[in-house]
Design an enzyme around this catalytic site. Structure first.
Site, PDB file in Angstrom:
ATOM      1  N   GLY A   1     -21.069  -9.210 -17.324  1.00  0.00           N
ATOM      2  CA  GLY A   1     -20.359  -8.997 -16.064  1.00  0.00           C
ATOM      3  C   GLY A   1     -20.943  -7.900 -15.195  1.00  0.00           C
ATOM      4  O   GLY A   1     -20.243  -7.320 -14.379  1.00  0.00           O
TER       5      GLY A   1
ATOM      6  N   HIS B   1     -28.558 -17.023  -9.278  1.00  0.00           N
ATOM      7  CA  HIS B   1     -29.498 -17.505 -10.294  1.00  0.00           C
ATOM      8  C   HIS B   1     -30.694 -16.551 -10.335  1.00  0.00           C
ATOM      9  O   HIS B   1     -31.203 -16.148  -9.287  1.00  0.00           O
ATOM     10  CB  HIS B   1     -29.954 -18.932  -9.949  1.00  0.00           C
TER      11      HIS B   1
HETATM   12  C1  GRF Z   1     -27.605 -12.826 -14.373  1.00  0.00           C
HETATM   13  O1  GRF Z   1     -28.976 -12.841 -14.654  1.00  0.00           O
HETATM   14  C2  GRF Z   1     -27.294 -14.018 -13.519  1.00  0.00           C
HETATM   15  O2  GRF Z   1     -28.248 -14.310 -12.566  1.00  0.00           O
HETATM   16  C3  GRF Z   1     -27.231 -15.080 -14.548  1.00  0.00           C
HETATM   17  O3  GRF Z   1     -26.561 -14.472 -15.638  1.00  0.00           O
HETATM   18  C4  GRF Z   1     -26.782 -13.086 -15.610  1.00  0.00           C
HETATM   19  C5  GRF Z   1     -25.446 -12.428 -15.528  1.00  0.00           C
HETATM   20  O4  GRF Z   1     -25.433 -11.192 -16.031  1.00  0.00           O
HETATM   21  N1  GRF Z   1     -26.691 -16.283 -14.024  1.00  0.00           N
HETATM   22  P1  GRF Z   1     -24.073 -10.380 -16.095  1.00  0.00           P
HETATM   23  O5  GRF Z   1     -23.148 -11.063 -17.085  1.00  0.00           O
HETATM   24  O6  GRF Z   1     -23.477 -10.339 -14.714  1.00  0.00           O
HETATM   25  O7  GRF Z   1     -24.465  -8.999 -16.547  1.00  0.00           O
END
Ligand code: GRF
Length: 207
Positions: free
Chosen positions: A12, A106
């Site tokens: 998150g 993404h």
């Molecule tokens: C990020 O790299 C996002 O682009 C991908 O998942 C990751 C999320 O990380 N879809 P977090 O859970 O917000 O730290």
């Protein structure tokens, strides 16, 4: 007040970037709900720390109806759904009900290294294996494909010969924490227009 739901599966940190941007006044909005498809996602704790309402959607319980359950929770309650590291694919009525009101982040420059099963370190490993010299992140609208909706904004980072998937992920994540709040801010200020599949950012009507 502009209302947001954030859907997560993991740590998150992208959610945290939106929370911080709201706290600092950069985004004028409220997070109405945080929904996770993983019971132990640390992002749920980040939300609870801010007294944001949280839900856990157990895919074993809801199966193919998971998206409908999310729609039940959010229908009529939020202006924007932000997918921030949410690993499930939304399908069915929620895509129609929230047309042009769901965004995803993404960790690559779409249309490279995206699509079904492209998530986490796999994305960065694919970019390194291909030998690209720049990578980055993309915030885009969600349609009924995987990572195929109109692109709102992209941020780039260099890729170095000595990079591992982990070092590249870290560099890209720093840009995600800038890109995601920026996209949410622009949408909350009604400054994002979709023309055919191209997104136009309208200038702020101040100054
Ligand atoms: C990020 O790299 C996002 O682009 C991908 O998942 C990751 C999320 O990380 N879809 P977090 O859970 O917000 O730290």
């Amino acid at each position: 007040m502009f209302k947001i739901a954030v859907l997560i599966s993991g740590s998150g940190s992208d959610l945290q970037s939106v929370i911080d941007a709201i706290d600092s006044g950069y985004i004028k909005a409220e997070i109405e709900a945080v929904i996770s498809d993983k019971a132990d996602a640390y992002g749920l704790e980040r939300a609870r720390n801010k007294n944001i309402k949280t839900w856990y959607i157990d895919k074993k319980q809801y199966g193919d109806d998971s998206s409908d359950e999310i729609l039940n929770i959010l229908k009529g309650k939020v202006d924007l759904i932000v997918l921030a590291g949410f690993l499930s694919i939304l399908k069915g009525d929620i895509i129609k009900e929230f047309k042009d009101k769901i965004i995803n982040i993404h960790p690559s420059l779409i249309p490279s290294f995206c699509g079904p099963r492209m998530y986490g370190l796999k994305v960065h490993q694919a970019a390194i294996d291909y030998g690209v010299k720049v990578s980055g992140c993309t915030v885009h609208f969600v349609d009924d494909g995987t990572d195929t909706g109109p692109i709102i904004l992209q941020k780039t980072v260099p890729v170095y010969n000595e990079d591992t998937a982990e070092t590249l992920q870290k560099r890209v994540l720093e840009q995600e924490h800038i890109a995601l709040p920026e996209a949410v801010k622009l949408i909350s200020e009604s400054r994002v227009i979709i023309q055919n599949r191209k997104v136009v950012i309208v200038k702020a009507d101040c100054c």
